[in-house]
Write a protein that holds these residues in place. Sequence first.
Motif, mmCIF file in Angstrom:
data_model
loop_
_atom_site.group_PDB
_atom_site.id
_atom_site.type_symbol
_atom_site.label_atom_id
_atom_site.label_comp_id
_atom_site.label_asym_id
_atom_site.label_seq_id
_atom_site.Cartn_x
_atom_site.Cartn_y
_atom_site.Cartn_z
ATOM 1 N N THR A 174 -5.183 6.127 3.422
ATOM 2 C CA THR A 174 -6.009 7.322 3.787
ATOM 3 C C THR A 174 -5.094 8.411 4.218
ATOM 4 O O THR A 174 -3.926 8.337 3.871
ATOM 5 N N ARG A 175 -5.758 9.397 4.463
ATOM 6 C CA ARG A 175 -5.004 10.710 4.787
ATOM 7 C C ARG A 175 -5.792 11.401 5.600
ATOM 8 O O ARG A 175 -7.250 11.379 5.693
ATOM 9 N N ASP A 176 -5.225 12.221 6.532
ATOM 10 C CA ASP A 176 -5.755 13.295 7.604
ATOM 11 C C ASP A 176 -5.347 14.448 7.097
ATOM 12 O O ASP A 176 -4.177 14.838 7.173
ATOM 13 N N ASN A 177 -6.229 15.349 6.509
ATOM 14 C CA ASN A 177 -5.746 16.517 5.918
ATOM 15 C C ASN A 177 -5.360 17.488 7.068
ATOM 16 O O ASN A 177 -4.732 18.413 6.791
ATOM 17 N N ALA A 178 -6.193 17.290 8.149
ATOM 18 C CA ALA A 178 -5.853 18.293 9.339
ATOM 19 C C ALA A 178 -4.458 18.127 9.941
ATOM 20 O O ALA A 178 -3.921 18.990 10.489
ATOM 21 N N LYS A 179 -3.733 16.920 9.719
ATOM 22 C CA LYS A 179 -2.757 16.646 10.087
ATOM 23 C C LYS A 179 -1.589 16.612 9.164
ATOM 24 O O LYS A 179 -0.241 16.119 9.184
ATOM 25 N N ASN A 180 -1.898 16.975 7.989
ATOM 26 C CA ASN A 180 -1.005 16.902 6.597
ATOM 27 C C ASN A 180 -0.180 15.550 6.646
ATOM 28 O O ASN A 180 1.132 15.397 6.508
ATOM 29 N N THR A 181 -1.009 14.628 6.992
ATOM 30 C CA THR A 181 -0.577 13.217 7.050
ATOM 31 C C THR A 181 -1.155 12.196 6.032
ATOM 32 O O THR A 181 -2.323 12.089 5.837
ATOM 33 N N LEU A 182 -0.406 11.330 5.535
ATOM 34 C CA LEU A 182 -0.922 10.133 4.723
ATOM 35 C C LEU A 182 -0.627 9.044 5.395
ATOM 36 O O LEU A 182 0.467 8.879 6.013
ATOM 37 N N TYR A 183 -1.364 7.814 4.957
ATOM 38 C CA TYR A 183 -1.253 6.661 5.905
ATOM 39 C C TYR A 183 -1.253 5.371 4.635
ATOM 40 O O TYR A 183 -2.101 5.589 3.511
ATOM 41 N N LEU A 184 -0.707 4.316 4.805
ATOM 42 C CA LEU A 184 -0.861 3.189 4.310
ATOM 43 C C LEU A 184 -0.726 1.804 4.851
ATOM 44 O O LEU A 184 -0.053 1.577 5.603
ATOM 45 N N GLN A 185 -2.234 1.436 5.326
ATOM 46 C CA GLN A 185 -2.333 0.097 5.991
ATOM 47 C C GLN A 185 -1.939 -1.162 5.087
ATOM 48 O O GLN A 185 -2.842 -1.114 4.157
ATOM 49 N N MET A 186 -0.892 -1.896 5.286
ATOM 50 C CA MET A 186 -0.669 -2.960 4.560
ATOM 51 C C MET A 186 -1.039 -4.442 5.579
ATOM 52 O O MET A 186 -0.135 -4.425 6.399
ATOM 53 N N ASN A 187 -1.708 -5.017 4.990
ATOM 54 C CA ASN A 187 -2.320 -6.292 5.594
ATOM 55 C C ASN A 187 -1.902 -7.438 4.511
ATOM 56 O O ASN A 187 -1.370 -7.252 3.584
ATOM 57 N N SER A 188 -1.660 -8.551 5.553
ATOM 58 C CA SER A 188 -1.492 -9.946 4.473
ATOM 59 C C SER A 188 -0.266 -9.768 3.762
ATOM 60 O O SER A 188 -0.228 -9.998 2.443
ATOM 61 N N LEU A 189 0.728 -9.056 4.238
ATOM 62 C CA LEU A 189 2.055 -8.918 3.439
ATOM 63 C C LEU A 189 2.625 -10.145 2.694
ATOM 64 O O LEU A 189 2.628 -11.237 3.515
ATOM 65 N N LYS A 190 3.047 -10.127 1.690
ATOM 66 C CA LYS A 190 3.899 -11.072 1.228
ATOM 67 C C LYS A 190 5.316 -10.811 1.126
ATOM 68 O O LYS A 190 5.709 -9.578 0.702
ATOM 69 N N PRO A 191 6.343 -11.748 0.606
ATOM 70 C CA PRO A 191 7.798 -11.449 0.446
ATOM 71 C C PRO A 191 7.943 -10.355 -0.769
ATOM 72 O O PRO A 191 8.688 -9.589 -0.898
ATOM 73 N N GLU A 192 6.974 -10.443 -1.816
ATOM 74 C CA GLU A 192 7.236 -9.745 -2.985
ATOM 75 C C GLU A 192 6.692 -8.284 -2.630
ATOM 76 O O GLU A 192 6.893 -7.520 -3.665
ATOM 77 N N ASP A 193 6.147 -7.939 -1.498
ATOM 78 C CA ASP A 193 5.790 -6.566 -1.138
ATOM 79 C C ASP A 193 7.149 -5.920 -0.647
ATOM 80 O O ASP A 193 7.040 -4.718 -0.465
ATOM 81 N N SER A 194 8.265 -6.675 -0.719
ATOM 82 C CA SER A 194 9.291 -5.997 0.216
ATOM 83 C C SER A 194 9.910 -4.901 -0.834
ATOM 84 O O SER A 194 9.790 -4.958 -2.103
ATOM 85 N N GLY A 195 10.308 -3.987 -0.264
ATOM 86 C CA GLY A 195 11.027 -2.809 -1.116
ATOM 87 C C GLY A 195 11.027 -1.479 -0.334
ATOM 88 O O GLY A 195 10.652 -1.441 0.901
ATOM 89 N N MET A 196 11.192 -0.421 -1.152
ATOM 90 C CA MET A 196 11.563 0.987 -0.425
ATOM 91 C C MET A 196 10.405 1.676 -0.737
ATOM 92 O O MET A 196 9.675 1.446 -1.726
ATOM 93 N N TYR A 197 9.313 2.143 0.261
ATOM 94 C CA TYR A 197 8.006 2.495 -0.088
ATOM 95 C C TYR A 197 8.246 4.199 0.159
ATOM 96 O O TYR A 197 8.880 4.795 1.142
ATOM 97 N N TYR A 198 7.939 4.919 -0.866
ATOM 98 C CA TYR A 198 8.056 6.217 -0.916
ATOM 99 C C TYR A 198 6.410 6.934 -0.814
ATOM 100 O O TYR A 198 5.524 6.556 -1.569
ATOM 101 N N CYS A 199 6.414 8.042 -0.252
ATOM 102 C CA CYS A 199 5.017 8.729 -0.241
ATOM 103 C C CYS A 199 5.712 9.833 -1.282
ATOM 104 O O CYS A 199 6.472 10.503 -1.349
ATOM 105 N N ALA A 200 4.369 10.253 -1.787
ATOM 106 C CA ALA A 200 4.590 11.285 -3.151
ATOM 107 C C ALA A 200 3.430 12.054 -3.297
ATOM 108 O O ALA A 200 2.325 11.725 -3.006
ATOM 109 N N ALA A 201 3.693 13.522 -3.900
ATOM 110 C CA ALA A 201 2.530 14.011 -4.112
ATOM 111 C C ALA A 201 2.689 14.634 -5.425
ATOM 112 O O ALA A 201 3.629 14.874 -6.119
#
Length: 126
Positions: A70-97
């Motif tokens: 999701t994103r909030d344009n008024a706050k110039n902010t991006l989000y990522l809600q991650m549920n039911s996480l698995k070990p294979e989700d491990s890593g470095m997460y980057y926000c990009a435009a």
Amino acid sequence: VLVVESGGGLVQAGGSLRLSCRVSGLSFDDYVMGWLRQAPGNGLQQLSYIDWSGDMTYCADSVKGRFTITRDNAKNTLYLQMNSLKPEDSGMYYCAAIHRSVGDGRRCSAVLYNYRGQGTQVTVSS
């Protein structure tokens, strides 16, 4: 342009995390925003992106139904809600435009994203 991610950490399998990304120095509404992931020993993977109107696309089948971008344009902010996480989700997460002029068919290509933050580490223990 400054891109700053936050919200990573250590979580047990099945748990949740919410990543945030604050962007400054560009016209946020002119950019499609995405989340990329780099797992140990793997290349950079485009997970999902969202355009200025809120339309979402999930490029990685492995996160569909578990992650929500999701994103909030008024706050110039991006989000990522991650549920039911698995070990294979491990890593470095980057926000990009990527500029909105890049066609929809190319937005799942991680290498095309012009601006990227330093990343936030996510570790999921089994």
